[in-house]
Enzyme design. Sequence first.
Site, PDB file in Angstrom:
ATOM      1  N   CYS A 201       0.864  -1.194   0.000  1.00 36.25           N
ATOM      2  CA  CYS A 201       0.000   0.000   0.000  1.00 36.25           C
ATOM      3  C   CYS A 201       0.895   1.238   0.000  1.00 36.25           C
ATOM      4  O   CYS A 201       0.625   2.240  -0.660  1.00 36.25           O
ATOM      5  CB  CYS A 201      -0.881   0.047   1.243  1.00 36.25           C
ATOM      6  SG  CYS A 201      -1.782  -1.446   1.614  1.00 36.25           S
ATOM      7  N   HIS A 205       1.131   5.078  -1.721  1.00 34.47           N
ATOM      8  CA  HIS A 205       0.562   6.123  -0.871  1.00 34.47           C
ATOM      9  C   HIS A 205       1.528   6.730   0.145  1.00 34.47           C
ATOM     10  O   HIS A 205       1.155   7.643   0.882  1.00 34.47           O
ATOM     11  CB  HIS A 205      -0.707   5.598  -0.196  1.00 34.47           C
ATOM     12  CG  HIS A 205      -1.735   5.162  -1.207  1.00 34.47           C
ATOM     13  ND1 HIS A 205      -2.426   6.070  -1.990  1.00 34.47           N
ATOM     14  CD2 HIS A 205      -2.149   3.932  -1.609  1.00 34.47           C
ATOM     15  CE1 HIS A 205      -3.246   5.396  -2.804  1.00 34.47           C
ATOM     16  NE2 HIS A 205      -3.086   4.111  -2.599  1.00 34.47           N
ATOM     17  N   ARG A 244     -12.390  -0.160  -2.083  1.00 42.74           N
ATOM     18  CA  ARG A 244     -11.079   0.440  -2.348  1.00 42.74           C
ATOM     19  C   ARG A 244      -9.941  -0.561  -2.091  1.00 42.74           C
ATOM     20  O   ARG A 244      -9.025  -0.706  -2.872  1.00 42.74           O
ATOM     21  CB  ARG A 244     -10.927   1.696  -1.488  1.00 42.74           C
ATOM     22  CG  ARG A 244      -9.717   2.570  -1.749  1.00 42.74           C
ATOM     23  CD  ARG A 244      -9.652   3.114  -3.137  1.00 42.74           C
ATOM     24  NE  ARG A 244      -9.101   2.143  -4.092  1.00 42.74           N
ATOM     25  CZ  ARG A 244      -8.676   2.442  -5.302  1.00 42.74           C
ATOM     26  NH1 ARG A 244      -8.774   3.662  -5.755  1.00 42.74           N
ATOM     27  NH2 ARG A 244      -8.171   1.527  -6.091  1.00 42.74           N
ATOM     28  N   CYS A 248      -7.480  -2.094  -4.917  1.00 37.86           N
ATOM     29  CA  CYS A 248      -6.038  -1.846  -4.777  1.00 37.86           C
ATOM     30  C   CYS A 248      -5.271  -3.153  -4.920  1.00 37.86           C
ATOM     31  O   CYS A 248      -4.263  -3.221  -5.604  1.00 37.86           O
ATOM     32  CB  CYS A 248      -5.704  -1.236  -3.409  1.00 37.86           C
ATOM     33  SG  CYS A 248      -5.844   0.558  -3.385  1.00 37.86           S
TER      34      CYS A 248
END
Lengths: 287, 102
Positions: A201, A205, A244, A248
């Site tokens: 992740c 991000h 989401r 992802c």
Amino acid sequence: MMTLRAAIRFGFSALALAALAVSLPALAADKIDPVADAKAFKKFFYEKFPKLKPEDFVNGPYSMDEGLHKQWVEKEEFPPYEFAVDLGKEMFTKPFKNGKTYEDCFPNKGIGIRQNYPLFDEKQGKVVTLELALNQCREANGEAPYNYVRDEMAALTAYMAFTSRGKPMDIKIPDDPRALEAYQMGKEYFYTRRGQLNFACSTCHVQSPGERVRTEVLAPALGIMNAMPIYRSEWNSMGTTSRRFVTCNSQTRGVPLTPQDDEYRNVEYYLSYVANGLPISGPGARP
Amino acid sequence: MSMHRIVLTALFLLAGTAVALAASEADYKAAYAAADAANKEAGALRNQWTTTASMLAASKKAADAGDFDKAVDAAREAEELAKASIYQAKSEKELWKDMEIR
């Protein structure tokens, strides 16, 4: 002879002491310290984007540059999530077959409480997200649970987020080793690379917010939960936090887990905790 | 040995190798089972790849169409992908810490 033995003994004790000295900082580094984590997390993003105010981060890619910010201001005039908020409001107060409503399942009748989720439920011994709490409410009242990635769930959470707008995220980690473990597992999930593309992740991000992946501008991880659920132009519809996470995962060529599995609830717990103090901005709109 | 004979022998030899190289249904079943087992192990580590699943599906589809060469190739690729995902899951048990914001 005695001196040799003494020397050997001294040597061993010195070695043992040295080993101890080495292991102590290692132990300290492995200690789970959410307060320190959140501080470091915020500092990282504030330093990476020195022009942004802390409360700007909750607008995701729209906080990343002036052009995008203008788009956001214009979008907010006729927000695409408005229908979801209206539908959610209607659903929220409509009685179940047994006459009760969602209002009966939540403190303060569910109004202005979104910032407290996810919470660690000591009775259940696990992290309970808003989405999970809503389905638990339905099941407790004899209704079938909603699909976690579809419109009904998005509408309900959109309405609840809307009534909490501006309230600072307020996630608690109770004094319970299971809560701390859930937090830690969430953190591990966030930084773990997966899928054939070998992305965590954090690859997008943390390392690359503001950069583009094809036409999309990546959102910063700080405050990313505060905007959920979101209307995505790419989806042409609303999407929940579950949706989401699942997308992802598949975008990195990893097989997604089942919505609301431990990993997903824990990572939501972690990401929400480190954004404590930043305002709820959901429901959000995203490109 | 006449030229004629040499050519004929060579042809027979070639035909022999071709038969030896062609995969059978049993080869496919073995290759598929190995890939499937590796993918299940990745599943237990909560780290399957979508590409492994696609290759397994491609393998099955080729086998159903009777093309066992293709089926075995796809199954072997699926196994390699599954093994890579297992390696990733195991090494990330420690490596994730390098990414952490501290």
